[in-house]
Design an enzyme around this catalytic site. Structure first.
Site, PDB file in Angstrom:
ATOM      1  CB  SER A  56       5.280  -1.130  11.151  1.00 45.08           C
ATOM      2  OG  SER A  56       4.000  -0.588  10.947  1.00 45.08           O
ATOM      3  CG  MET A 110      -1.881  -1.221   1.158  1.00 44.04           C
ATOM      4  SD  MET A 110      -3.417  -0.983   2.068  1.00 44.04           S
ATOM      5  CE  MET A 110      -2.782  -0.734   3.696  1.00 44.04           C
ATOM      6  N   GLY A 111       2.147   1.107  -0.420  1.00 47.45           N
ATOM      7  CA  GLY A 111       3.044   2.253  -0.491  1.00 47.45           C
ATOM      8  C   GLY A 111       3.627   2.588   0.874  1.00 47.45           C
ATOM      9  CB  ALA A 112       3.935   4.450   3.400  1.00 47.57           C
ATOM     10  CG  ASP A 143       1.291  -7.492   8.031  1.00 46.64           C
ATOM     11  OD1 ASP A 143       0.678  -6.969   8.964  1.00 46.64           O
ATOM     12  OD2 ASP A 143       2.071  -6.854   7.304  1.00 46.64           O
ATOM     13  CD  GLN A 199       8.559 -15.576   7.913  1.00 46.43           C
ATOM     14  OE1 GLN A 199       9.269 -15.252   8.867  1.00 46.43           O
ATOM     15  NE2 GLN A 199       8.761 -16.667   7.215  1.00 46.43           N
ATOM     16  CB  ALA A 253      14.308  -1.391   5.488  1.00 47.05           C
ATOM     17  N   GLY A 254      11.473  -3.027   5.096  1.00 50.36           N
ATOM     18  CA  GLY A 254      10.796  -4.334   5.033  1.00 50.36           C
ATOM     19  C   GLY A 254      10.268  -4.596   3.624  1.00 50.36           C
ATOM     20  CG  HIS A 255       7.092  -2.176   2.022  1.00 44.27           C
ATOM     21  ND1 HIS A 255       6.992  -1.070   2.830  1.00 44.27           N
ATOM     22  CD2 HIS A 255       5.908  -2.822   2.111  1.00 44.27           C
ATOM     23  CE1 HIS A 255       5.787  -1.045   3.378  1.00 44.27           C
ATOM     24  NE2 HIS A 255       5.110  -2.094   2.971  1.00 44.27           N
TER      25      HIS A 255
END
Ligand code: PAF
Length: 283
Positions: free
Chosen positions: A187, A32-34, A152, A150, A37-39
């Site tokens: 997050s 969903m953007g924003a 979520d 992981q 580093a996780g994405h």
């Protein structure tokens, strides 16, 4: 180089058809953007595992319980594209709402069982919104693999089950949670925490890890769960919505890790709802 931004399904299909005809595998990272580093770690995993990579950015109205939350959700498309440039993704799909939910859209994808507990209990309707949009994104991108964090964990179980149940030919790949040096799971919501809130929120992971370690020594969740929740409250968390030990696949509640398990928690810090989970190996 910044990847092309595609805004409609026809443009997306034109490019994915070319890739498929050339025998190239496609990986998708739904977001969903924003981006943080996780994405980016998901995009990197897709880059390593597939010939072509699409990152989708769509703030999905159907998965928000609260209209204010939806209105305030950060929209940072151009920053997101710049962050993705070093990863070298092939396309960024940013569909308008009409490309996902055209006029008269009347279909709801709902996964039962897995969604009855935890996030499903505290965010009614959220998971129907997630499974509906993810089914659309899987079908629209025609990807061979999809990458989810992981962090979520319940969402990861849900989309895996949904793809399997609907015979969508896609492999769902779960990637490790990326953490701040403090141990706090990355997050987009962390941005809304004060410095003090960030320090306090970092207690969540060690408290969970301590319970996991005690379970590995033969402790029971019946004994360990309540004191851990009290520690979270002492650390400044309000409303510990759940702190559960569950089977890693069915999400059934457990008292001891007789099967590979997961500790999962959701709690509020500084008015921000945080979730985390860690693996608990089977005894
Ligand atoms: O995890 C998210 O960011 C969203 O739930 C997802 C999977 C992109 C669906 O909107």
């Amino acid at each position: 180089m910044t990847a092309p931004i595609l805004r409609n399904l026809d443009e997306l299909r034109a490019i994915t058809t070319q890739w498929s005809r050339a025998g190239q595998s496609i990986g998708v990272v739904p977001t969903m953007g924003a981006l943080h580093a996780g994405h980016l770690s998901l995009a990197e995993a897709a880059r390593a595992g597939c010939d072509r990579v699409i990152v989708t950015i769509f703030v999905n109205p159907k998965q928000f319980n609260n209209p204010e939350d939806l209105a305030n959700y950060p929209r940072t498309e151009f920053d997101d594209a710049a962050k993705l440039a070093p990863v070298g993704v092939d396309a960024i799909y940013v569909p308008g709402p009409d490309q996902i939910y055209p006029d008269g859209f009347a279909t709801n994808v709902s996964v039962t069982g897995l969604t009855d507990v935890m996030e499903g209990e505290f965010r009614p309707g959220h998971f129907d919104g997630v499974s509906t949009v993810v089914a659309k994104l899987f079908l629209q991108t025609a990807a061979d693999r999809a990458y989810f964090g992981q962090k979520d964990y319940q969402q990861l179980m849900l989309v895996t089950r949904m793809a399997r149940d609907l015979d969508i030919p896609i492999e769902v790949v779960g990637c490790p949670t990326v953490r701040e040096p403090s141990g706090l799971a990355m997050s987009s919501r962390n941005l809304r925490l004060s410095n003090d809130g960030l320090t306090r929120a970092a207690r969540l992971n060690p408290i969970m890890q301590h319970v996991a370690d005690e379970l590995a020594k033969g402790g029971t969740f019946a004994v360990l769960g309540e004191p851990a929740k009290a520690q979270l409250v002492d650390a400044g968390f309000k409303d510990v919505e759940y702190f559960d030990l569950r089977c890693a696949t069915s999400l059934a509640a457990l008292d001891t890790p007789t099967r590979p398990a997961r500790l999962l928690a959701a709690a509020w810090m500084d008015g921000v709802r945080l979730i985390d989970n860690i693996a608990v190996p089977a005894l």
